[in-house]
Design a protein around this motif. Structure first.
Motif, PDB file in Angstrom:
ATOM      1  N   LYS A   1      41.765  -9.165  56.672  1.00 36.51           N
ATOM      2  CA  LYS A   1      40.663 -10.132  56.697  1.00 36.51           C
ATOM      3  C   LYS A   1      39.753  -9.943  55.488  1.00 36.51           C
ATOM      4  CE  LYS A   1      41.704 -11.649  60.837  1.00 36.51           C
ATOM      5  NZ  LYS A   1      42.621 -12.718  60.960  1.00 36.51           N
ATOM      6  N   GLU A   2      40.332  -9.798  54.321  1.00 37.45           N
ATOM      7  CA  GLU A   2      39.539  -9.581  53.117  1.00 37.45           C
ATOM      8  C   GLU A   2      39.746 -10.720  52.135  1.00 37.45           C
ATOM      9  OE1 GLU A   2      39.639  -5.718  51.412  1.00 37.45           O
ATOM     10  OE2 GLU A   2      40.194  -4.778  53.290  1.00 37.45           O
ATOM     11  N   VAL A   3      38.717 -10.980  51.350  1.00 36.22           N
ATOM     12  CA  VAL A   3      38.803 -11.972  50.284  1.00 36.22           C
ATOM     13  C   VAL A   3      38.288 -11.333  48.994  1.00 36.22           C
ATOM     14  CG1 VAL A   3      38.578 -13.986  51.785  1.00 36.22           C
ATOM     15  CG2 VAL A   3      36.538 -12.927  50.840  1.00 36.22           C
ATOM     16  N   THR A   4      38.614 -11.938  47.883  1.00 38.86           N
ATOM     17  CA  THR A   4      38.162 -11.450  46.584  1.00 38.86           C
ATOM     18  C   THR A   4      36.680 -11.753  46.401  1.00 38.86           C
ATOM     19  OG1 THR A   4      40.371 -11.861  45.695  1.00 38.86           O
ATOM     20  CG2 THR A   4      38.599 -11.598  44.103  1.00 38.86           C
TER      21      THR A   4
ATOM     22  N   ALA B   1      34.896  -9.695  41.347  1.00 35.68           N
ATOM     23  CA  ALA B   1      36.318  -9.512  41.064  1.00 35.68           C
ATOM     24  C   ALA B   1      36.965 -10.822  40.618  1.00 35.68           C
ATOM     25  CB  ALA B   1      37.030  -8.955  42.290  1.00 35.68           C
ATOM     26  N   ALA B   2      36.532 -11.952  41.192  1.00 28.61           N
ATOM     27  CA  ALA B   2      37.071 -13.248  40.792  1.00 28.61           C
ATOM     28  C   ALA B   2      36.696 -13.570  39.354  1.00 28.61           C
ATOM     29  CB  ALA B   2      36.569 -14.342  41.729  1.00 28.61           C
TER      30      ALA B   2
ATOM     31  N   GLN C   1      43.150 -15.472  46.181  1.00 22.86           N
ATOM     32  CA  GLN C   1      42.648 -15.020  47.479  1.00 22.86           C
ATOM     33  C   GLN C   1      41.127 -15.050  47.574  1.00 22.86           C
ATOM     34  OE1 GLN C   1      44.531 -11.206  48.217  1.00 22.86           O
ATOM     35  NE2 GLN C   1      46.366 -11.952  47.227  1.00 22.86           N
ATOM     36  N   THR C   2      40.478 -15.805  46.691  1.00 23.84           N
ATOM     37  CA  THR C   2      39.024 -15.835  46.643  1.00 23.84           C
ATOM     38  C   THR C   2      38.397 -16.318  47.939  1.00 23.84           C
ATOM     39  OG1 THR C   2      39.084 -16.174  44.269  1.00 23.84           O
ATOM     40  CG2 THR C   2      37.038 -16.711  45.357  1.00 23.84           C
ATOM     41  N   LYS C   3      38.899 -17.382  48.516  1.00 23.27           N
ATOM     42  CA  LYS C   3      38.299 -17.919  49.739  1.00 23.27           C
ATOM     43  C   LYS C   3      39.317 -18.063  50.857  1.00 23.27           C
ATOM     44  CE  LYS C   3      34.538 -20.317  47.476  1.00 23.27           C
ATOM     45  NZ  LYS C   3      33.792 -21.540  47.324  1.00 23.27           N
ATOM     46  N   SER C   4      40.373 -17.271  50.798  1.00 23.89           N
ATOM     47  CA  SER C   4      41.430 -17.399  51.793  1.00 23.89           C
ATOM     48  C   SER C   4      41.815 -16.041  52.371  1.00 23.89           C
ATOM     49  CB  SER C   4      42.650 -18.054  51.144  1.00 23.89           C
ATOM     50  OG  SER C   4      43.658 -18.217  52.094  1.00 23.89           O
TER      51      SER C   4
ATOM     52  N   THR D   1      43.695  -4.069  47.368  1.00 18.64           N
ATOM     53  CA  THR D   1      43.041  -3.915  48.667  1.00 18.64           C
ATOM     54  C   THR D   1      43.492  -4.993  49.648  1.00 18.64           C
ATOM     55  OG1 THR D   1      41.103  -5.240  48.073  1.00 18.64           O
ATOM     56  CG2 THR D   1      40.965  -2.867  47.699  1.00 18.64           C
ATOM     57  N   GLN D   2      44.100  -6.038  49.139  1.00 18.50           N
ATOM     58  CA  GLN D   2      44.538  -7.145  49.989  1.00 18.50           C
ATOM     59  C   GLN D   2      46.035  -7.117  50.267  1.00 18.50           C
ATOM     60  OE1 GLN D   2      42.375 -10.859  48.865  1.00 18.50           O
ATOM     61  NE2 GLN D   2      41.393  -9.481  47.427  1.00 18.50           N
TER      62      GLN D   2
END
Length: 84
Positions: A4-7, A11-12, A38-41, A76-77
């Motif tokens: 359940k992590e996002v960038t 980092a983006a 993976q910024t908002k997903s 981390t993702q």
């Protein structure tokens, strides 16, 4: 199982800088692309090839700070790969 992590925004931004740089390695760009996607997903996870590229980028002493930031975010993702 998806994490359940996002960038993060930091980092983006680093990933964007790596992708725009002509001097960034292929591995760094692969990891940056994964992190940026993976910024908002939170449902998306880093694939094995992008994870290997991120690991390689972190181990390379000549990698930029931006490349290492985005690679760390991508790693981390990664999904848990421990076998039981």
């Amino acid at each position: 199982m998806a994490k359940k992590e996002v960038t993060s925004k930091k980092a983006a931004s680093a990933a964007s800088k790596v992708l725009r740089s002509s001097s960034s390695s292929k591995a760094a760009k692969s990891a940056a692309g994964s992190a940026l996607s993976q910024t908002k997903s939170p449902a998306k996870v880093t694939g094995s090839k992008a994870g290997s590229a991120a690991s390689k980028t972190l181990r390379t002493s000549g990698s930029s700070k931006s490349a290492k930031t985005s690679s760390g975010s991508a790693l981390t993702q990664r999904p848990d790969t421990k076998k039981r």
